[in-house]
Structures are given as structure tokens and as C-alpha cells.
Design a protein around this motif. Structure first.
Motif, mmCIF file in Angstrom:
data_model
loop_
_atom_site.group_PDB
_atom_site.id
_atom_site.type_symbol
_atom_site.label_atom_id
_atom_site.label_comp_id
_atom_site.label_asym_id
_atom_site.label_seq_id
_atom_site.Cartn_x
_atom_site.Cartn_y
_atom_site.Cartn_z
ATOM 1 N N SER A 209 0.894 5.601 -0.833
ATOM 2 C CA SER A 209 0.078 6.794 -1.086
ATOM 3 C C SER A 209 0.335 7.303 -2.499
ATOM 4 O O SER A 209 1.409 7.100 -3.070
ATOM 5 C CB SER A 209 0.397 7.886 -0.065
ATOM 6 O OG SER A 209 1.727 8.335 -0.238
ATOM 7 N N GLY B 221 -14.078 10.542 1.959
ATOM 8 C CA GLY B 221 -13.769 10.684 3.378
ATOM 9 C C GLY B 221 -12.979 11.939 3.668
ATOM 10 O O GLY B 221 -12.927 12.401 4.804
ATOM 11 N N GLU B 222 -12.374 12.529 2.624
ATOM 12 C CA GLU B 222 -11.570 13.737 2.784
ATOM 13 C C GLU B 222 -12.253 14.988 2.239
ATOM 14 O O GLU B 222 -11.650 16.052 2.167
ATOM 15 C CB GLU B 222 -10.222 13.562 2.063
ATOM 16 C CG GLU B 222 -9.364 12.427 2.611
ATOM 17 C CD GLU B 222 -8.855 12.712 4.019
ATOM 18 O OE1 GLU B 222 -8.994 13.857 4.477
ATOM 19 O OE2 GLU B 222 -8.344 11.784 4.660
ATOM 20 N N LYS C 226 0.860 -1.181 0.000
ATOM 21 C CA LYS C 226 0.000 0.000 0.000
ATOM 22 C C LYS C 226 0.894 1.228 0.000
ATOM 23 O O LYS C 226 1.731 1.402 0.891
ATOM 24 C CB LYS C 226 -0.914 0.015 1.225
ATOM 25 C CG LYS C 226 -2.145 -0.857 1.082
ATOM 26 C CD LYS C 226 -3.116 -0.610 2.220
ATOM 27 C CE LYS C 226 -4.412 -1.386 2.014
ATOM 28 N NZ LYS C 226 -5.382 -1.128 3.103
ATOM 29 N N GLU D 27 -14.031 5.758 -1.516
ATOM 30 C CA GLU D 27 -14.221 5.794 -0.064
ATOM 31 C C GLU D 27 -13.212 6.728 0.581
ATOM 32 O O GLU D 27 -13.551 7.501 1.483
ATOM 33 C CB GLU D 27 -14.082 4.384 0.510
ATOM 34 C CG GLU D 27 -15.258 3.475 0.199
ATOM 35 C CD GLU D 27 -15.017 2.048 0.662
ATOM 36 O OE1 GLU D 27 -13.904 1.777 1.186
ATOM 37 O OE2 GLU D 27 -15.922 1.210 0.501
ATOM 38 N N GLN D 28 -11.970 6.658 0.127
ATOM 39 C CA GLN D 28 -10.938 7.526 0.695
ATOM 40 C C GLN D 28 -11.136 8.973 0.247
ATOM 41 O O GLN D 28 -11.001 9.905 1.040
ATOM 42 C CB GLN D 28 -9.552 7.038 0.271
ATOM 43 C CG GLN D 28 -9.207 5.650 0.807
ATOM 44 C CD GLN D 28 -7.816 5.225 0.370
ATOM 45 O OE1 GLN D 28 -6.815 5.690 0.908
ATOM 46 N NE2 GLN D 28 -7.756 4.310 -0.604
ATOM 47 N N LYS E 78 -4.210 16.356 0.960
ATOM 48 C CA LYS E 78 -5.003 15.199 1.381
ATOM 49 C C LYS E 78 -5.118 14.180 0.259
ATOM 50 O O LYS E 78 -5.128 12.971 0.505
ATOM 51 C CB LYS E 78 -6.390 15.666 1.833
ATOM 52 C CG LYS E 78 -6.389 16.423 3.143
ATOM 53 C CD LYS E 78 -7.805 16.780 3.568
ATOM 54 C CE LYS E 78 -7.805 17.464 4.928
ATOM 55 N NZ LYS E 78 -9.176 17.803 5.375
ATOM 56 N N ASN F 164 -2.420 11.700 0.056
ATOM 57 C CA ASN F 164 -2.399 10.689 1.125
ATOM 58 C C ASN F 164 -3.272 9.471 0.831
ATOM 59 O O ASN F 164 -3.242 8.484 1.574
ATOM 60 C CB ASN F 164 -2.840 11.317 2.451
ATOM 61 C CG ASN F 164 -1.825 12.296 2.998
ATOM 62 O OD1 ASN F 164 -0.629 12.162 2.734
ATOM 63 N ND2 ASN F 164 -2.286 13.280 3.753
ATOM 64 N N ILE F 165 -4.075 9.523 -0.218
ATOM 65 C CA ILE F 165 -4.913 8.380 -0.570
ATOM 66 C C ILE F 165 -4.019 7.187 -0.911
ATOM 67 O O ILE F 165 -3.056 7.315 -1.680
ATOM 68 C CB ILE F 165 -5.828 8.725 -1.758
ATOM 69 C CG1 ILE F 165 -6.877 9.753 -1.320
ATOM 70 C CG2 ILE F 165 -6.510 7.478 -2.316
ATOM 71 C CD1 ILE F 165 -7.766 10.241 -2.443
ATOM 72 N N GLU F 166 -4.333 6.029 -0.307
ATOM 73 C CA GLU F 166 -3.482 4.849 -0.475
ATOM 74 C C GLU F 166 -3.971 3.951 -1.604
ATOM 75 O O GLU F 166 -5.174 3.687 -1.735
ATOM 76 C CB GLU F 166 -3.421 4.063 0.828
ATOM 77 C CG GLU F 166 -2.653 4.791 1.927
ATOM 78 C CD GLU F 166 -2.438 3.911 3.142
ATOM 79 O OE1 GLU F 166 -3.292 3.011 3.396
ATOM 80 O OE2 GLU F 166 -1.426 4.098 3.844
#
Length: 398
Positions: free
Chosen positions: A7, A129-130, A5, A125-126, A142, A145-147
């Protein structure tokens, strides 16, 4: 085979495009035949492609950020944020409401693999979420930072080949369904034209001559938010309710029975014809019988027919090319063209005897029913195809 995983900021350069103001557009958006395409969020299509047809090209020395071929774009703000994703196969310039993702090392990371990841539910989803801000946006910090789950490059390339093949099959199914729908629409329009072409003995009348009553909606100041109510009293007929082939039950708003007294000339009775002044000008429906009372919004008009005219026939005629041509030849405005009650009342219709009106209306209704069923089938096909794509992506990305 080991998956990691990482980013997006680790595996790729992520950056926004340029903010473009009116002065810049005036200087550089000149309709050039050559140069780099400039893309904005509106140009990103839901199928992952770019609509270049109505776009502009900018000179190489325009000072804009350039995204090279094989870049991934994600809409960063507004209603398309995180939903519209594109893979670009040529060098482009782009706006500030788009994120460009460019792999740092092509020997380790596939741009097309990242593109497919960005279309997955795991990415969404990520991203959502931000979400921040009133219009829904994600900061570049941000976003980085998504993985993303990353296998070795050969596996990435195998996955891309698999997804390319499977998505092509699904897109072919959608394209076939869309063609069938467009063929059916063309057949319906052709039949409508044949049925409504004037024959010997038909009368020429203006819409005003066959109207027992007609009115437009109240001025905006006479029907605004302060007059609304959450109670289901008087339904306001808005432009969004005037669908291409009938009533669209959306964007529900009500005013009170008490306020209706002040704007009673704009009250609509079920069975009346309602015509849009704009978006698009001249489109008509029949007011349904779902609510206790109805009233027009400011951009709609009503027509109540005198006896001796079939409402469905007149509706189909208003929606035909014969009437629409008159509307479009005499609209006002540039961006949002509009018509008026006075203009609509002056336009001509050709009308047979009542029995023939009814027969034609029944035939058109029958064809319309078939077309609307095909439209429903197409919508179902599109939903199923999109769900199938997400299912395939979930099997890969989790």
C-alpha cells in the motif's frame, strides 16, 4: 524477479497540504520574488508538470507544510481528482486538495516510479473506487490503502529510465503537432487581418447601422431552471455553444414553445449572428439550423442583418482583431469582463461591396476549413499519444 504489492501508506508518507483562507492569503501571498512556490490543484498540468508562471511564493516562516524535491502530487478533490499527477523537482508548499507522496526509504522506493504508477490505469481504478463526497474526493486514510506493485529498486530504476525515454518520444510527437497547429493558427489570423484591412472605397458602418434586428437574452429570472424542459422544443443558446470558430453542440438545454412567447424578442433564427457578452466578450458565431427553434440565454445577443451584407463576412469581421480591439477597450467588470448590446451596436466595421464581401468570406472559410482540419488532426494525435502512454503503463503495471 520478485514483485510485491504494498500500500502507498507502507512505502511512503502521504499527507495533505494546508487549507488557505482569505486572511492568510492577504498576509502571506504577497508576490514575493523569493521564497517557496505554493501550488494548488489549478497549477498541476495534465502532462505531469507544474505551472509556476502565475503561482505565488510564500516565506519560509509562513507555517505551511513543505514537500521536498522529488515528491509526487495527486489531485485529491474536484474534477481533477485522481487525474492530474505531478512529479516535483524542487521544494514547494501546497494546498489541502493535493496529496503529497514521499517515499519513506529512498534505498527501497523510487519516487519517480511511484509517480508513473499513479498515472496508470491500475492506480485510477483503485482511486475512483474510493471516491466519496459530492465533489469527488478520497480521504487520506483510503488513499494510503491503494496498492502499488513494487519490484526491487534496480528494477524500479530501469522501468523509470524506460518510461522517461518512451514518454519523451511521445511528448515530442505531441509538441510537433501542437507547433504545426499554432503555426496554422498564426497564418490564419495573419490572412484574416490582411483580408479585412480597410481598402479604398470601403464603407464605415456601426454594427447597429447594418442590423435589421438586434436583441439580448432575457433577464435570468425570465429564463431559469423552472422554464426548462427535457423535450427538444426551443434550444437555449448558451455561452458554451459559442465556440472560437463556430457552434459547439454541448450543454444542451431547452425551454418550451409556450415560454418562448413570453421572451419572443430573444428568439434567434438560424443564420442570425450570435455574440457572447462574456467568456469571452465579443466572440461570435452563426446560429445553425439543427433545431426547431432557438432562444438566447441572458449572456448572448443576436444580430439579424439588413439586405446587402454577407453574413459570413460580418461574422469574420466581428471575430477579427479590428472589432475585438473595440470590445476590449470598453468592457466592464474585473474577473469576468463583459460587454453589452448597446456597446456592440456602436462599434465600427469597414465593409466593401457585396461581391468583395463574398469573395473575402469564401477565402477566409477556405483557410478556416484547413485550420479546423489541423485542429481535428491534433486532437486525434493527442488522444493517440495518451492512449499509447496508457498502453505502455499497462504493460508494466497490469
Amino acid at each position: 524477479m520478485m514483485w510485491e504489492k504494498k500500500s502507498l501508506g507502507v512505502i511512503a508518507d502521504v499527507y495533505n497540504g494546508n487549507s488557505i483562507n482569505a486572511d492568510y492569503k492577504k498576509k502571506h501571498f504577497l508576490g514575493l520574488a523569493e521564497g517557496l512556490p505554493f501550488i494548488a490543484t489549478k497549477d498541476v498540468l495534465s502532462n505531469g508538470e507544474i505551472d509556476y508562471e502565475n503561482g505565488v511564493k510564500v516565506p519560509l516562516d509562513a507555517g505551511l507544510k513543505i514537500a521536498p524535491a522529488d515528491s509526487v502530487f495527486v489531485c485529491a478533490e474536484g474534477g481533477s481528482a485522481g487525474k492530474k499527477i505531478a512529479f516535483v523537482k524542487e521544494d514547494v508548499c501546497f494546498g489541502n486538495k493535493l496529496f503529497c507522496i514521499l517515499p519513506k526509504k529512498k534505498e527501497l522506493y523510487s519516487a519517480k516510479y511511484i509517480y508513473y504508477f499513479c498515472r496508470s490505469e491500475l492506480f485510477r481504478e483503485q482511486f475512483f473506487g474510493e471516491l466519496t463526497g459530492l465533489i469527488g474526493g478520497v480521504s487520506a486514510k483510503k488513499f494510503r490503502n491503494i496498492e502499488c506493485p513494487i519490484p526491487p529498486l534496480p528494477e524500479q530504476e530501469r522501468i523509470v529510465s524506460l518510461l522517461d525515454a518512451e514518454f519523451a518520444k511521445i511528448d515530442a510527437i505531441k509538441a510537433n503537432a501542437e507547433k504545426q497547429l499554432q503555426d496554422a493558427k498564426a497564418l490564419f489570423q495573419s490572412a484574416l487581418k490582411d483580408y479585412l484591412t480597410p481598402k479604398e472605397g470601403w464603407e464605415e458602418k456601426t454594427l447597429g447601422e447594418i442590423a435589421a434586428d438586434s436583441a439580448d437574452g432575457p433577464f435570468g429570472s425570465n429564463l431559469k431552471a423552472v422554464h426548462y424542459t427535457t423535450k427538444p422544443q426551443v434550444r437555449i443558446v448558451q455561452l458554451s455553444n459559442i465556440g472560437e470558430y463556430g457552434w459547439k453542440d454541448e450543454n444542451i438545454k431547452y425551454t418550451t414553445f409556450e415560454h418562448l412567447k413570453a421572451i419572443s424578442r430573444s428568439e434567434v433564427t438560424p443564420g442570425d449572428i450570435v455574440i457572447a457578452k462574456m467568456m469571452p466578450a465579443g466572440r461570435a458565431i452563426i446560429c445553425p439550423n439543427y433545431e426547431k427553434k432557438y432562444v438566447l440565454s441572458s449572456d448572448a445577443i443576436k444580430i439579424k442583418l439588413i439586405n446587402g451584407y454577407n453574413t459570413k463576412y460580418i461574422l469574420h469581421y466581428i471575430n477579427s482583431i479590428f472589432f475585438n480591439k473595440q470590445v476590449l477597450e470598453n468592457v466592464s467588470g474585473s474577473g469576468r469582463i463583459r460587454t453589452s448590446l448597446t456597446k456592440l451596436r456602436s462599434y465600427k466595421l469597414y465593409i466593401p461591396d457585396f461581391t468583395t464581401q463574398t469573395n473575402i468570406a469564401n477565402k477566409v472559410d477556405y483557410l478556416l476549413k484547413i485550420y479546423l482540419q489541423l485542429q481535428s488532426n491534433f486532437d486525434t494525435t493527442v488522444t493517440l499519444c495518451n492512449d499509447l502512454k496508457q498502453s505502455i503503463l499497462k504493460d508494466i503495471f497490469g
